[in-house]
Design an enzyme around this catalytic site. Structure first.
Site, PDB file in Angstrom:
ATOM      1  N   TYR A 241      -3.204   6.557  -1.743  1.00  0.00           N
ATOM      2  CA  TYR A 241      -2.237   5.640  -1.990  1.00  0.00           C
ATOM      3  C   TYR A 241      -0.995   6.582  -2.092  1.00  0.00           C
ATOM      4  CZ  TYR A 241       0.446   2.245  -4.934  1.00  0.00           C
ATOM      5  OH  TYR A 241       1.321   1.418  -5.431  1.00  0.00           O
TER       6      TYR A 241
ATOM      7  N   VAL B  82      -3.160  -7.466   7.437  1.00  0.00           N
ATOM      8  CA  VAL B  82      -1.944  -6.610   7.856  1.00  0.00           C
ATOM      9  C   VAL B  82      -2.586  -5.289   8.915  1.00  0.00           C
ATOM     10  CG1 VAL B  82      -0.129  -7.332   6.414  1.00  0.00           C
ATOM     11  CG2 VAL B  82      -1.521  -5.345   5.694  1.00  0.00           C
TER      12      VAL B  82
ATOM     13  N   SER C 267       6.134   3.165  -4.290  1.00  0.00           N
ATOM     14  CA  SER C 267       5.755   3.208  -5.587  1.00  0.00           C
ATOM     15  C   SER C 267       6.486   4.266  -6.494  1.00  0.00           C
ATOM     16  CB  SER C 267       4.251   3.257  -5.595  1.00  0.00           C
ATOM     17  OG  SER C 267       3.776   3.680  -6.785  1.00  0.00           O
TER      18      SER C 267
END
Length: 253
Positions: free
Chosen positions: A150, A58, A137
């Protein structure tokens, strides 16, 4: 069979939440384009060849063009995109390299943006009231030490989801987000030591770490017509982790 005659794309589909989502969509009648860098796990072949395995990174700038070509050749349209693919790099903030930062952003945020753009353009062209579901998340809203790239991508993903939802609403396309908490996947298992698991179970009000199928259920809800009046939303699937302000082991009197 909420997805009979529907065409769905799922990224990160070889394992974890992506695998569970693709499996659920197949079970409910969808034709699924399962996207991953490399497919390593065997798949049962569904009836009528409804599963298409695509080896795509991706983060590759050409991924959108390649996906578009596959969709047009094999299906002609698309109804659902589940952006599940993601990577996690563990390092102290002071030691994160530019290379590590760029790679996490390329997969978790940039790749989501441009694959969503590709799919949304096809939806608009075909006048499809489609569904895009992004996977964030709990660490978009709760800090995760040693995972700054992240957490940055997940916070950015939620903000981007709201903007995508606003812009695509006139086309009848909804864009929503699922915010998982502790979930047992190939990405998380290496960091789930016995000590981490004990701490998580003390922190999560429902007292359990989720299997990926529980998150897949939420993704499929938002991808279905049942969620037709929901857009720009973020659904917590975390056992109460983010909302809980109590002190584990403490009883108020």
């Amino acid at each position: 069979m909420r997805f009979s005659d529907k065409v769905a794309v799922v990224t990160g589909a070889d394992s974890g939440i992506g695998r569970a989502t693709a499996t659920r969509l197949l079970a409910e009648g969808a034709t699924v384009f399962a996207v991953d860098v490399h497919h390593t796990q065997p798949w049962p072949e569904p009836d009528a060849g409804r599963l298409h395995l695509l080896d795509l990174d991706v983060a590759d700038p050409a991924a959108g063009e390649r996906l578009d070509a596959h969709l047009r050749a094999a299906a002609g349209h698309v109804d659902v995109l589940a952006n599940v693919a993601g990577i996690l790099h563990i390092a102290p903030f002071l030691e994160v390299s530019r290379e590590d930062w760029d790679r996490v952003l390329a997969v978790n945020l940039t790749g989501v943006f441009f694959l969503s753009q590709t799919v949304a353009r096809l939806m608009v062209e075909k006048k499809t009231a489609g569904r895009i579901v992004n996977v964030s998340s709990v660490h978009a809203v709760v800090s995760e030490p040693n995972a700054a790239p992240y957490t940055a991508t997940k916070g950015g993903l939620e903000a981007m989801t709201r903007t995508m939802a606003s812009e695509l609403a006139p086309h009848g396309i909804t864009v929503n987000c699922v915010r998982p908490g502790a979930t047992r996947t190939g990405m998380s298992e290496p960091i789930y030591t016995a000590q981490i698991v004990r701490s998580l179970l003390a922190k999560i009000p429902l007292g359990v770490i989720a299997p990926p199928e529980w998150v897949a259920s939420a993704i499929c809800y938002l991808a279905s017509d049942e969620a037709c009046y929901t857009t720009g939303a973020c659904l917590d699937v975390d056992g109460g982790y983010a909302m809980d302000g109590s002190l584990p082991g403490t009883i108020y009197s």
